[in-house]
Design an enzyme around this catalytic site. Structure first.
Site, short mmCIF file in Angstrom:
data_model
loop_
_atom_site.label_atom_id
_atom_site.label_comp_id
_atom_site.label_asym_id
_atom_site.label_seq_id
_atom_site.Cartn_x
_atom_site.Cartn_y
_atom_site.Cartn_z
N GLY A 1 0.80 -1.21 0.00
CA GLY A 1 0.00 0.00 0.00
C GLY A 1 0.84 1.27 0.00
O GLY A 1 1.91 1.29 0.61
N ASP B 1 8.95 -2.80 1.36
CA ASP B 1 8.97 -1.34 1.48
C ASP B 1 8.41 -1.03 2.87
O ASP B 1 7.22 -0.80 3.04
CB ASP B 1 8.12 -0.73 0.37
CG ASP B 1 8.18 0.79 0.34
OD1 ASP B 1 8.93 1.37 1.14
OD2 ASP B 1 7.48 1.40 -0.49
N CYS C 1 11.52 4.92 2.98
CA CYS C 1 11.52 6.32 2.56
C CYS C 1 12.07 7.14 3.72
O CYS C 1 11.40 8.01 4.28
CB CYS C 1 10.12 6.78 2.17
SG CYS C 1 10.11 8.45 1.47
#
Length: 445
Positions: A263, A330, A383
């Site tokens: 997501g 991720d 990130c």
């Protein structure tokens, strides 16, 4: 509009980059008015720490005593006075008009008095007063001047490898880049759109990713390829870390790919197209049903319908161990790599945020290695450049296992110079013009 968005960011944990475009569309605001609303919103969020230090000198008590619905008014006024070309009398007048509407006449008189004090000096003069001397406290100086919490300045300096007792020159360049307006970057989903399609819509071809284009102005949601699901908004570093995973050579089959934390679907949309072009299949797993729905839309009609979205908890996987040739994790993180695009994140995170996420990141990387077959490859992505959720996580996991080894990431990112951080890859806004994405590639024995 700017005030409403700022209040929603403060009270509902909304993200300005999602709420503001929707608000503009709802209220039918476009052109110069939309540009002004955007500047007021993002400019105020980016420089909030600086403005708060200045406002603290202009109120009789601490700024912490100011009512929460009043603070956005003061910050909006400070931004206009100190960082735009709006004439001071117009900035104060417009802000006080707003104050009367949203906080009432009595408190608008307080706001007027404070903003009159702010208008007495320009930004440089205020910084000379409120920022610690750089020679005595470089971290504190940069925190106030460039509007970041002190702990984030320190974490970024450590990630850049700078001595915290030094000048922190590169850290300052990074902080300055966080306060610049980033380009909107688009991705053409492989097999469904091309960069040329996006250029026809008014975008410019990207510099780094072969699937990227830049939109210099306008709402990306109005572009036909976006509306048709053939393209999406995605930073170039996000594209490249996914591409790097697909470039690592494998011995044996290359048919089953897994995206463990898919997501909202940006990397899954890219991987799904690439998988279809290579006769592979992608399973995109997301634990939150609403976000899994976004993933399903992102991979819809991928090449050969090669991608499938499922609601699944990757820490308790439904798939068997050793089932996948390529695995992307991720991992949920602090998001310190996207402070240009989500400036409010810097004010929401605390030093304990990364510590709280570390067990999940550690578990997810372990589960990713379990899911990979012998000879397969895992890409660990965040990130964030924060060492506590990048290098430290990878090194801790590999120290516990004997069935995996780190492989150098830079050779699979030929498009980018100066991306290597040892065996890892680390993107930076001030070096590469991208978000600060981190990548580690791990081979399963």
């Amino acid at each position: 509009m700017a005030y409403d968005v700022l209040r929603a960011v403060e009270t509902r944990d909304a993200y300005a980059n999602l709420l503001l475009p929707a608000t503009l569309r709802e209220r039918g605001v476009a052109g110069r008015d939309a540009a002004l609303a955007t500047e007021l919103t993002y400019g105020t969020l980016r420089r909030q720490g600086t403005y708060d230090a200045i406002l603290n000198s202009c109120v009789d008590r601490s700024i912490r005593s100011v009512d929460p619905e009043v603070l956005p008014v003061l910050r909006l006024g400070a931004h206009q006075l100190l960082s735009t070309k709006i004439p001071p009398h117009a900035a104060v007048s417009a802000t006080i008009d707003l104050a009367r509407k949203v906080i009432g006449h009595h408190r608008s008189r307080f706001a007027n008095a404070v903003l009159r004090k702010v208008s007495a000096r320009d930004l440089d003069a205020w910084l000379a007063i409120v920022a610690p001397a750089r020679s005595a406290d470089a971290l504190g100086h940069l925190a106030v001047v460039h509007s970041h919490p002190r702990w984030i300045v320190g974490a970024l300096a450590e990630a850049l490898g700078e001595d915290l007792s030094g000048e922190l020159a590169e850290t300052e360049r990074l902080l300055a880049a966080h306060n610049e307006r980033p380009l909107v970057t688009l991705v053409a989903k492989p097999g469904r759109a091309s960069v040329a399609d996006l250029v026809e819509e008014g975008a410019q071809a990207g510099r780094l990713s072969p699937y990227a284009a830049y939109l210099t102005e306008g709402d990306p949601g109005l572009l036909r390829p976006i509306q048709q699901g053939r393209a999406a908004v995605q930073d170039e570093a996000s594209q490249l870390v996914a591409l790097a995973l697909t470039r690592v050579p494998l011995t044996g089959p290359d048919a089953r790919w897994l995206d463990m934390c898919a997501g909202p679907g940006g990397k899954a949309g890219l991987l799904g197209g690439l998988a279809g072009q290579r006769d592979a299949r992608l399973l995109a797993a997301e634990v939150q049903p609403a976000r899994a729905g976004l993933v399903a839309r992102a991979v819809h009609r991928s090449v050969r319908d090669a991608a499938r979205a499922v609601v699944a908890d990757s820490t308790r996987p439904a798939w068997r161990d050793g089932a996948f040739d390529r695995v992307l994790v991720d991992a949920p993180c602090t998001g310190l790599g996207a402070l240009r695009r989500r400036p409010e994140s810097r004010w929401r995170r605390t030093p304990t945020t990364a510590a709280g996420l570390a067990p999940l990141q550690h578990d997810l990387l372990n589960r990713a290695l379990d899911a990979a077959r012998s000879g397969g490859v895992v890409g660990y992505v965040t990130c964030s450049p924060h060492l506590a959720e990048t290098r430290d996580i990878v090194e801790a996991v590999l120290a516990e296992r004997t069935d995996a080894e780190l492989i150098e990431a830079a050779p699979y990112l030929d498009e980018v110079a100066d991306v290597a951080a040892g065996p890892f890859a680390q993107f930076w806004p001030h070096r590469h013009g991208t978000d600060a994405m981190f990548l580690a590639l791990v081979r399963k024995h």
